[in-house]
Write a protein that holds these residues in place. Structure first.
Motif, short mmCIF file in Angstrom:
data_model
loop_
_atom_site.label_atom_id
_atom_site.label_comp_id
_atom_site.label_asym_id
_atom_site.label_seq_id
_atom_site.Cartn_x
_atom_site.Cartn_y
_atom_site.Cartn_z
N LEU A 33 0.85 -1.19 0.00
CA LEU A 33 0.00 0.00 0.00
C LEU A 33 0.89 1.24 0.00
O LEU A 33 1.95 1.25 0.62
CB LEU A 33 -0.92 0.02 1.22
N ASP A 34 0.42 2.28 -0.67
CA ASP A 34 1.12 3.57 -0.69
C ASP A 34 0.38 4.51 0.25
O ASP A 34 -0.67 5.05 -0.08
CB ASP A 34 1.14 4.12 -2.12
N HIS A 35 0.93 4.71 1.44
CA HIS A 35 0.26 5.53 2.45
C HIS A 35 0.25 7.01 2.07
O HIS A 35 -0.49 7.79 2.69
CB HIS A 35 0.94 5.35 3.81
N ALA A 36 1.04 7.42 1.09
CA ALA A 36 1.09 8.83 0.68
C ALA A 36 0.32 9.09 -0.61
O ALA A 36 0.39 10.19 -1.16
CB ALA A 36 2.54 9.27 0.51
N ALA A 37 -0.41 8.09 -1.08
CA ALA A 37 -1.05 8.23 -2.39
C ALA A 37 -2.30 9.10 -2.37
O ALA A 37 -2.77 9.55 -3.40
CB ALA A 37 -1.42 6.85 -2.94
N GLY A 38 -2.88 9.36 -1.19
CA GLY A 38 -4.09 10.16 -1.12
C GLY A 38 -5.35 9.37 -1.42
O GLY A 38 -6.45 9.91 -1.44
N LEU A 39 -5.21 8.05 -1.66
CA LEU A 39 -6.34 7.17 -1.93
C LEU A 39 -6.57 6.31 -0.71
O LEU A 39 -5.60 5.80 -0.12
CB LEU A 39 -6.03 6.30 -3.15
N PRO A 40 -7.82 6.13 -0.25
CA PRO A 40 -8.07 5.31 0.94
C PRO A 40 -7.39 3.94 0.83
O PRO A 40 -7.40 3.31 -0.23
CB PRO A 40 -9.60 5.18 0.96
N LEU A 41 -6.79 3.49 1.94
CA LEU A 41 -6.03 2.24 1.93
C LEU A 41 -6.91 1.05 1.57
O LEU A 41 -6.48 0.13 0.87
CB LEU A 41 -5.37 2.03 3.30
N GLN A 42 -8.15 1.07 2.05
CA GLN A 42 -9.07 -0.02 1.74
C GLN A 42 -9.32 -0.10 0.23
O GLN A 42 -9.37 -1.18 -0.35
CB GLN A 42 -10.39 0.20 2.49
N VAL A 43 -9.48 1.07 -0.40
CA VAL A 43 -9.70 1.11 -1.85
C VAL A 43 -8.47 0.60 -2.58
O VAL A 43 -8.57 -0.15 -3.56
CB VAL A 43 -10.05 2.55 -2.29
N GLN A 44 -7.27 1.00 -2.12
CA GLN A 44 -6.04 0.53 -2.75
C GLN A 44 -5.94 -0.99 -2.70
O GLN A 44 -5.59 -1.64 -3.70
CB GLN A 44 -4.82 1.12 -2.04
N LEU A 45 -6.28 -1.57 -1.56
CA LEU A 45 -6.18 -3.02 -1.41
C LEU A 45 -7.18 -3.72 -2.33
O LEU A 45 -6.84 -4.71 -2.99
CB LEU A 45 -6.43 -3.41 0.05
N ARG A 46 -8.40 -3.21 -2.39
CA ARG A 46 -9.41 -3.81 -3.27
C ARG A 46 -8.95 -3.77 -4.72
O ARG A 46 -9.04 -4.76 -5.45
CB ARG A 46 -10.75 -3.08 -3.14
N ARG A 47 -8.48 -2.60 -5.15
CA ARG A 47 -8.04 -2.45 -6.53
C ARG A 47 -6.87 -3.38 -6.85
O ARG A 47 -6.78 -3.94 -7.95
CB ARG A 47 -7.65 -1.00 -6.81
N GLN A 48 -5.98 -3.54 -5.89
CA GLN A 48 -4.82 -4.39 -6.12
C GLN A 48 -5.23 -5.84 -6.32
O GLN A 48 -4.71 -6.53 -7.21
CB GLN A 48 -3.86 -4.26 -4.93
#
Length: 488
Positions: free
Chosen positions: A10-25
């Motif tokens: 996860l990129d904690h500095a991406a400005g995208l919610p972490l939950q959304v990042q994980l789902r997309r990944q």
């Protein structure tokens, strides 16, 4: 097989919610075939520890993916890639000797040639973006828009949003446009005289396709809106530029034999001059005498800072020759992509049929959301908030223009969200823009606005819709300093 936690990041500095990042990944890995049906995911506890997030973040992401059938949950066993995921089809490798399809032989390239290339997509990364048409998120009522979107998705209304409207529009939105928006411009119109579009650009395209046959002549203002010219160029219409003066388009200069005249009477683009009432009447009289249609792009009519705005051409048109274009891009936000045409019912019927062939209708959810935004008073509240903010920015910019010794090309202009400026003798605004870009300042050079680009070298546009009052003075100082360097 269990997928290891190391497969996730996860990129904690991406400005995208972490939950959304994980789902997309996970979705991307499944789609690409990296994760296969039946493979087990790490436990929520192990994955949360590896990613450095709360366990609930992973649990919620997994729950969303279970609901969309990417994952399955097995009691006391964990989460697995769903067996219902379709097998990924592997493309056959392309043989080295396979000849490439000759697209150059099939394409004319006229649309690509007409497309604009002067806009900076990453404008928000610059400290001083004097760019036109972009929204300031601070002025948009996010909570109100979200509430309206949720209302549109409610159970009571959702059934009407899931169907194909064919060539129809949301009756509630049409009703609000007819009763709330158009009367402010002095326009009275029935339902059969209004058509929703995907913004003003789409409206201009529809008008051009319906009104102008290949080779037909049309008159446009010079300078004018570049997006209008790119549509006309691609349509193979014969474009006759008419130089504007301090009062906008001069009707007496319109050449004979034109099928249509395109004008921005209320806020001439880009000079912001306003066509006086007497000239508007002369233009309509000439339209009736010569038999041409008048296409009125009434963008930004809400932004007038010197008393009440003049009535729209459509409001004083008794013969029905005016095709009126309005948009919510400036008064709500550009991404809403909704506008409207107002014209004679026969023209609207033809434009509706063309729109139906191309895209059926604008998205129903967006239409109903905007209808709620209007009916609940949010539109008026936001327009008033933007008007106050823009009035303040205009005041600050005028003071900075005077202080830095910059020159207004249209000092009498009283509306819009931009200024049209002239460079000192011999300074090319394109060269100025290139230097300023390196200094975190974005301006719009004048060349794209003119039929003969060289005529725009001595002009540039500064907009204040996307820059705060606090940043304007420093941005203007950098512009003045750069001009002084260029002039020695």
């Amino acid at each position: 097989m269990t997928i290891p936690p190391d497969a996730f990041f996860l990129d904690h500095a991406a400005g995208l919610p972490l939950q959304v990042q994980l789902r997309r990944q996970i979705i991307a890995a499944v789609t690409a075939g990296h994760f296969r049906a039946g493979e087990k995911l790490p436990s929520t506890r192990a994955l949360a520890r590896h990613l450095g997030v709360a366990r609930v973040t992973v649990a919620q992401a997994f729950a969303e993916l279970v609901s969309t059938d990417y994952l399955t949950s097995r009691d006391r066993s964990g989460h697995y890639i769903s067996d219902s995921i379709e097998r990924r089809i592997e493309a056959e490798p392309l043989a080295a000797s396979t000849p490439r399809f000759d697209w150059d032989d099939k394409l004319e390239g006229r649309f690509a040639r007409a497309a604009r290339r002067d806009r900076e997509r990453e404008w928000h990364r610059y400290a001083f973006p004097f760019v036109y048409g972009q929204a300031d998120p601070a002025l948009v009522d996010h909570a109100a828009w979200r509430d309206c979107a949720m209302r549109a998705l409610g159970r009571r209304e959702f059934d009407s949003l899931t169907g194909d409207l064919y060539d129809a529009d949301d009756p509630e939105l049409i009703d609000h446009i007819a009763r709330q928006i158009l009367p402010r411009r002095g326009i009275s119109a029935g339902r059969d005289e209004i058509l929703l579009t995907m913004g003003a650009q789409n409206a201009l395209w529809l008008v051009t396709q319906v009104l102008l046959r290949p080779g037909a002549s049309c008159a446009i203002e010079d300078p004018s809106y570049p997006g209008q010219r790119e549509i006309l160029l691609a349509s193979r219409a014969r474009i006759l530029p008419v130089p504007v003066d301090r009062h906008g388009l001069p009707p007496d200069a319109i050449p004979p034999g034109v099928a249509a005249v395109f004008t921005t009477a209320s806020h001439q683009c880009p000079t912001n001059s306003t066509m006086p009432l007497s000239r508007r009447k002369t233009l309509l009289a000439r339209a009736q005498a010569q038999g041409f249609a008048v296409v009125e792009d009434d963008y930004e009519f809400e932004m007038s800072f010197a008393g009440a705005p003049s009535p729209a051409l459509k409001a004083i048109d008794r013969a029905g020759a005016v095709i009126y274009i309005g948009s919510f891009s400036k008064s709500v936000f550009p991404g809403v992509r909704l506008g409207y045409l107002v014209a004679d019912p026969r023209f609207i019927a033809e434009a509706r049929a063309l729109r139906g062939m191309m895209l059926r209708h604008p998205p129903g959810h967006m239409q109903r959301t905007l209808a709620h935004f209007l009916s609940l008073g949010h539109y008026d509240a936001q327009a008033n908030r933007m008007r106050r903010a823009f009035a303040r920015r205009r005041e600050v910019m005028l003071a900075a223009i005077a202080q830095e010794g910059l020159r207004l090309a249209s000092p009498e202009a009283t509306g819009g969200s931009s200024f049209w400026l002239a460079t000192p003798e011999g300074v090319d605004s394109a060269a100025l823009a290139g230097l300023l870009k390196k200094r975190e300042v974005l301006i719009e050079p004048g060349a794209p606005f003119f039929a003969v680009p060289g005529q725009g070298r001595g002009f540039f546009r500064l907009a204040y819709s996307s820059i705060s009052s606090e940043r304007i003075p420093e941005g203007m100082r950098r512009i003045a300093d750069t001009l002084r360097e260029l002039t020695g």
